[in-house]
Scaffold this motif. Structure first.
Motif, PDB file in Angstrom:
ATOM      1  N   GLU A  80     -13.912   2.291  22.884  1.00 14.70           N
ATOM      2  CA  GLU A  80     -13.366   1.117  22.192  1.00 14.70           C
ATOM      3  C   GLU A  80     -13.739   1.072  20.708  1.00 14.70           C
ATOM      4  N   SER A  81     -15.016   1.345  20.404  1.00 15.78           N
ATOM      5  CA  SER A  81     -15.502   1.206  19.026  1.00 15.78           C
ATOM      6  C   SER A  81     -14.814   2.206  18.098  1.00 15.78           C
ATOM      7  N   ILE A  82     -14.477   3.357  18.636  1.00 12.45           N
ATOM      8  CA  ILE A  82     -13.784   4.376  17.836  1.00 12.45           C
ATOM      9  C   ILE A  82     -12.343   3.956  17.601  1.00 12.45           C
ATOM     10  N   GLY A  83     -11.721   3.464  18.659  1.00 18.82           N
ATOM     11  CA  GLY A  83     -10.343   2.986  18.534  1.00 18.82           C
ATOM     12  C   GLY A  83     -10.229   1.910  17.473  1.00 18.82           C
ATOM     13  N   ALA A  84     -11.216   1.033  17.420  1.00 21.21           N
ATOM     14  CA  ALA A  84     -11.163  -0.089  16.467  1.00 21.21           C
ATOM     15  C   ALA A  84     -11.215   0.404  15.027  1.00 21.21           C
ATOM     16  N   VAL A  85     -12.096   1.377  14.757  1.00 17.65           N
ATOM     17  CA  VAL A  85     -12.208   1.924  13.401  1.00 17.65           C
ATOM     18  C   VAL A  85     -10.908   2.640  13.008  1.00 17.65           C
ATOM     19  N   ALA A  86     -10.400   3.422  13.956  1.00 17.53           N
ATOM     20  CA  ALA A  86      -9.170   4.162  13.676  1.00 17.53           C
ATOM     21  C   ALA A  86      -8.011   3.204  13.415  1.00 17.53           C
ATOM     22  N   LYS A  87      -7.945   2.134  14.206  1.00 16.81           N
ATOM     23  CA  LYS A  87      -6.839   1.184  14.034  1.00 16.81           C
ATOM     24  C   LYS A  87      -6.867   0.533  12.652  1.00 16.81           C
ATOM     25  N   ARG A  88      -8.073   0.302  12.144  1.00 21.12           N
ATOM     26  CA  ARG A  88      -8.159  -0.283  10.803  1.00 21.12           C
ATOM     27  C   ARG A  88      -7.482   0.649   9.784  1.00 21.12           C
ATOM     28  N   ALA A  89      -7.713   1.950   9.925  1.00 22.13           N
ATOM     29  CA  ALA A  89      -7.100   2.921   9.010  1.00 22.13           C
ATOM     30  C   ALA A  89      -5.581   2.901   9.128  1.00 22.13           C
ATOM     31  N   LEU A  90      -5.105   2.727  10.356  1.00 25.72           N
ATOM     32  CA  LEU A  90      -3.662   2.722  10.583  1.00 25.72           C
ATOM     33  C   LEU A  90      -3.012   1.415  10.129  1.00 25.72           C
ATOM     34  N   PHE A  91      -3.678   0.303  10.415  1.00 24.97           N
ATOM     35  CA  PHE A  91      -3.085  -1.016  10.172  1.00 24.97           C
ATOM     36  C   PHE A  91      -3.168  -1.451   8.710  1.00 24.97           C
ATOM     37  N   GLN A  92      -4.208  -0.973   8.023  1.00 23.14           N
ATOM     38  CA  GLN A  92      -4.399  -1.443   6.649  1.00 23.14           C
ATOM     39  C   GLN A  92      -4.762  -0.271   5.738  1.00 23.14           C
ATOM     40  N   PRO A  93      -3.776   0.595   5.486  1.00 22.37           N
ATOM     41  CA  PRO A  93      -4.057   1.824   4.733  1.00 22.37           C
ATOM     42  C   PRO A  93      -4.493   1.524   3.298  1.00 22.37           C
ATOM     43  N   VAL A  94      -5.384   2.371   2.817  1.00 23.58           N
ATOM     44  CA  VAL A  94      -5.930   2.197   1.468  1.00 23.58           C
ATOM     45  C   VAL A  94      -5.218   3.160   0.520  1.00 23.58           C
ATOM     46  N   PRO A  95      -4.428   2.639  -0.409  1.00 25.42           N
ATOM     47  CA  PRO A  95      -3.751   3.540  -1.352  1.00 25.42           C
ATOM     48  C   PRO A  95      -4.762   4.097  -2.348  1.00 25.42           C
ATOM     49  N   LYS A  96      -4.661   5.387  -2.653  1.00 28.45           N
ATOM     50  CA  LYS A  96      -5.671   6.047  -3.478  1.00 28.45           C
ATOM     51  C   LYS A  96      -5.293   5.960  -4.971  1.00 28.45           C
ATOM     52  N   VAL A  97      -5.120   4.711  -5.425  1.00 32.13           N
ATOM     53  CA  VAL A  97      -4.654   4.472  -6.796  1.00 32.13           C
ATOM     54  C   VAL A  97      -5.670   4.967  -7.815  1.00 32.13           C
ATOM     55  N   ASN A  98      -6.907   4.556  -7.664  1.00 34.06           N
ATOM     56  CA  ASN A  98      -7.914   4.949  -8.640  1.00 34.06           C
ATOM     57  C   ASN A  98      -8.175   6.447  -8.593  1.00 34.06           C
ATOM     58  N   GLU A  99      -8.145   7.009  -7.384  1.00 37.93           N
ATOM     59  CA  GLU A  99      -8.328   8.448  -7.221  1.00 37.93           C
ATOM     60  C   GLU A  99      -7.198   9.207  -7.946  1.00 37.93           C
ATOM     61  N   GLY A 100      -5.965   8.729  -7.775  1.00 37.33           N
ATOM     62  CA  GLY A 100      -4.820   9.390  -8.423  1.00 37.33           C
ATOM     63  C   GLY A 100      -4.966   9.400  -9.936  1.00 37.33           C
ATOM     64  N   ILE A 101      -5.421   8.276 -10.482  1.00 40.43           N
ATOM     65  CA  ILE A 101      -5.595   8.180 -11.930  1.00 40.43           C
ATOM     66  C   ILE A 101      -6.700   9.139 -12.400  1.00 40.43           C
ATOM     67  N   ALA A 112       0.818  -1.219   0.000  1.00 41.87           N
ATOM     68  CA  ALA A 112       0.000   0.000   0.000  1.00 41.87           C
ATOM     69  C   ALA A 112       0.853   1.271   0.000  1.00 41.87           C
ATOM     70  N   VAL A 113       1.932   1.292   0.780  1.00 42.51           N
ATOM     71  CA  VAL A 113       2.738   2.520   0.845  1.00 42.51           C
ATOM     72  C   VAL A 113       3.437   2.786  -0.493  1.00 42.51           C
ATOM     73  N   ASN A 114       3.823   1.710  -1.175  1.00 43.04           N
ATOM     74  CA  ASN A 114       4.411   1.897  -2.503  1.00 43.04           C
ATOM     75  C   ASN A 114       3.357   2.325  -3.526  1.00 43.04           C
ATOM     76  N   LEU A 115       2.195   1.697  -3.459  1.00 46.89           N
ATOM     77  CA  LEU A 115       1.119   2.072  -4.386  1.00 46.89           C
ATOM     78  C   LEU A 115       0.690   3.518  -4.173  1.00 46.89           C
ATOM     79  N   SER A 116       0.773   3.982  -2.932  1.00 44.68           N
ATOM     80  CA  SER A 116       0.408   5.360  -2.635  1.00 44.68           C
ATOM     81  C   SER A 116       1.320   6.336  -3.392  1.00 44.68           C
ATOM     82  N   ASP A 117       2.602   6.002  -3.502  1.00 42.69           N
ATOM     83  CA  ASP A 117       3.521   6.852  -4.278  1.00 42.69           C
ATOM     84  C   ASP A 117       3.187   6.798  -5.768  1.00 42.69           C
ATOM     85  N   ILE A 118       2.828   5.623  -6.248  1.00 47.50           N
ATOM     86  CA  ILE A 118       2.413   5.495  -7.651  1.00 47.50           C
ATOM     87  C   ILE A 118       1.143   6.338  -7.875  1.00 47.50           C
ATOM     88  N   ALA A 119       0.219   6.243  -6.908  1.00 45.41           N
ATOM     89  CA  ALA A 119      -1.038   7.011  -6.993  1.00 45.41           C
ATOM     90  C   ALA A 119      -0.761   8.511  -7.062  1.00 45.41           C
TER      91      ALA A 119
END
Lengths: 337, 337
Positions: free
Chosen positions: A187-208, A78-85
């Motif tokens: 707790e429920s907020i922490g869980a959602v936030a952790k998902r963003a931190l642990f499994q980032p979504v590269p904005k490949v389609n957005e970049g294109i 994801a971090v590499n794809l983010s640079d491509i994006a």
């Protein structure tokens, strides 16, 4: 079973069978030869530029407590794809150098590899090769190759352009603050936030989409926080930036609607500007785009675009503007040293 | 000065100014943007295949005692170029991911970077990008991109082909044995051997000549020792190999003519077959090449080709042949786990 029992070649065989490539495009894929071989005419499909980036993640400095091996594998792609994006490019191929301690469990490697393959294939990217070595701690280096016709550079912003971001900021940062004990949330907020931190979504389609809009003048990803990314884009483009802080979308809609999350203006700024880990895109567009309502609506809908500022002459620097008050932006964020 | 005093961005600026690229070919080079941007038509110059490889070297497992920072930098490029050479490809671009302990001296980084740039530019390769991170020990991951029209695979050897190597083997291995105290040789010999180990020469031009000869059927580099490379080439090509051990050129001419170096047949075999670090090329050629005297002379002269065996059917395995005596080759060499 530990990987040392499997031996180097056994481990390589176990890993490479998880990576699939189409012979027509990739005559030699992962584990098949000294190098990967890519049919360049078929792969580039008419694009003018080859795009290359490399990024490293390692256990002691990059991975937050609680992240799973799958998420580590996902993240290095994801971090590499983010640079491509951030160039508005199409990713094509990925190589992964794995440094593993001898005591690593093979099941850990299996999950790690599954995460790599999952993220790559989610963005039509083929894992074409890699390297395996013994290291003191887990260290992952990815290299991604892509193609583009009009790569969007950091250096193209001009005075009068609109400064925009995709999506929302501060989600991963919220998790970092929770993990550090700096912020107390349900707790429920922490869980959602952790998902963003642990499994980032590269904005490949957005970049294109942004690159293909025809109005983008500059772009960069926001891996180390919005402040550092704005400063870098401004420096490369030799411009300044006037920022409308209240326009910056802090936290995802999902998080904003959760009960029990009250943030002070200071906390909002810290999350959005001075922490990293979100991997949204920061970009500038020609202000004439404002007259193209269709395009503006499409960008708002398809890349979740928010306009957060205006490009100003370089001597004005980078500042927050609220009414008539100007406040200079601090230059801080995630730095590795 | 330690790198932590310089900070990440200061260190990046210091490093990237050492890497030069031509704007016409590489519109965005090292440190300039999220990714490197390469003008693909100009760079590939008509070649059909894009070639990609990645390789890691790290202090605790790969670098022998006494190696200089310059030689470490040289080596990370050389080992990647060796893989490019093994396809008979032309290297073009290189990315470097540096993992550095906080306490690293900036002068160490300067030398390391000089070694990277020196090796890359010696083989017309442009350092186009990289990554910097903090790590527990020095760790270098390089990725090299090249081009080829007819990449020579590991899998093309057929029964009757001649098995060949470039140059001489065992030079780096001799240094390893001396450093380990397994072999006692005069100082002057140790110094020559250490040069081979510390600053390996990738056989880029030799690989291209072999690929362009039109008679090569398979190729691989010999990084982990001749035995493992022969076994891998045989496995990929689904063949066996008959080896004429006395034809294997053990140690360079310079070393062979030094006084005080007496090796037993056992020691010669260990050096040539079961140690690594030489980065010569192992390749097979169609036996009909023997009738083309001009070509054979050219290969002997320009790639220092020695014919060391013949490809045999797979059921015969890989063996040494001396007169009527067959002895199976052991499957051992340098393994990372």
């Amino acid at each position: 079973m530990k990987i040392e029992e499997l031996g180097e070649r056994g481990l390589i065989e176990r890993i490479v069978k998880e990576f699939h490539s189409e012979k027509r495009l990739v005559p030699a894929g992962a584990g098949e030869d000294d190098c990967a071989v890519i049919d360049i005419e078929r792969a580039k499909a008419g694009y003018n530029y080859l795009i290359v980036t490399t990024d490293t993640l390692q256990e002691s400095t990059h991975f937050p407590a609680g992240i799973s091996p799958f998420q580590m594998g996902w993240s290095i792609v994801a971090v590499n794809l983010s640079d491509i994006a951030a160039m508005g490019a199409y990713p094509f191929a990925f190589t992964i150098a794995l440094g593993l301690p001898l005591q690593t469990e093979t099941s850990f490697v299996d999950e790690l590899v599954a995460g790599i393959e999952k993220c790559a294939s989610s963005y039509h990217t083929v894992v074409v090769g890699g390297d395996l070595s013994r290291s003191k701690e887990l260290i992952l280096t990815g290299t991604c190759i892509g193609f583009a016709d009009n790569p969007v550079r950091r250096s193209g912003a001009k005075v009068g352009d609109l400064i925009c971001v995709t999506g929302s900021l501060g989600n991963a940062a919220l998790a970092v603050q929770v993990l550090k004990g700096e912020l107390d949330v349900p707790e429920s907020i922490g869980a959602v936030a952790k998902r963003a931190l642990f499994q980032p979504v590269p904005k490949v389609n957005e970049g294109i989409l942004i690159a293909n809009s025809g109005v983008a003048t500059a772009m960069i990803d926001i891996s180390d926080g919005l402040a550092l990314s704005i400063a870098e884009l401004a420096k490369r483009s030799k411009v300044g930036a006037e920022l409308y802080e209240e326009n910056v979308p802090v936290l995802s809609e999902e998080l904003r609607h959760k009960r029990g999350l009250e943030l002070s203006p200071h906390e909002r700024r810290e999350l959005a500007f001075y922490y990293g880990g979100d991997y949204e895109l920061l970009f500038t567009i020609d202000q004439r785009a404002l007259t193209n309502e269709d395009l503006m609506n499409r960008l708002k809908r398809e890349v979740q675009m928010s306009i957060i500022g205006t490009v100003v002459p370089p001597e004005e620097g980078v500042y927050f503007k609220k009414g008539e008050v100007k406040e200079m932006m601090e230059l801080k964020g995630y730095q590795h040293f």
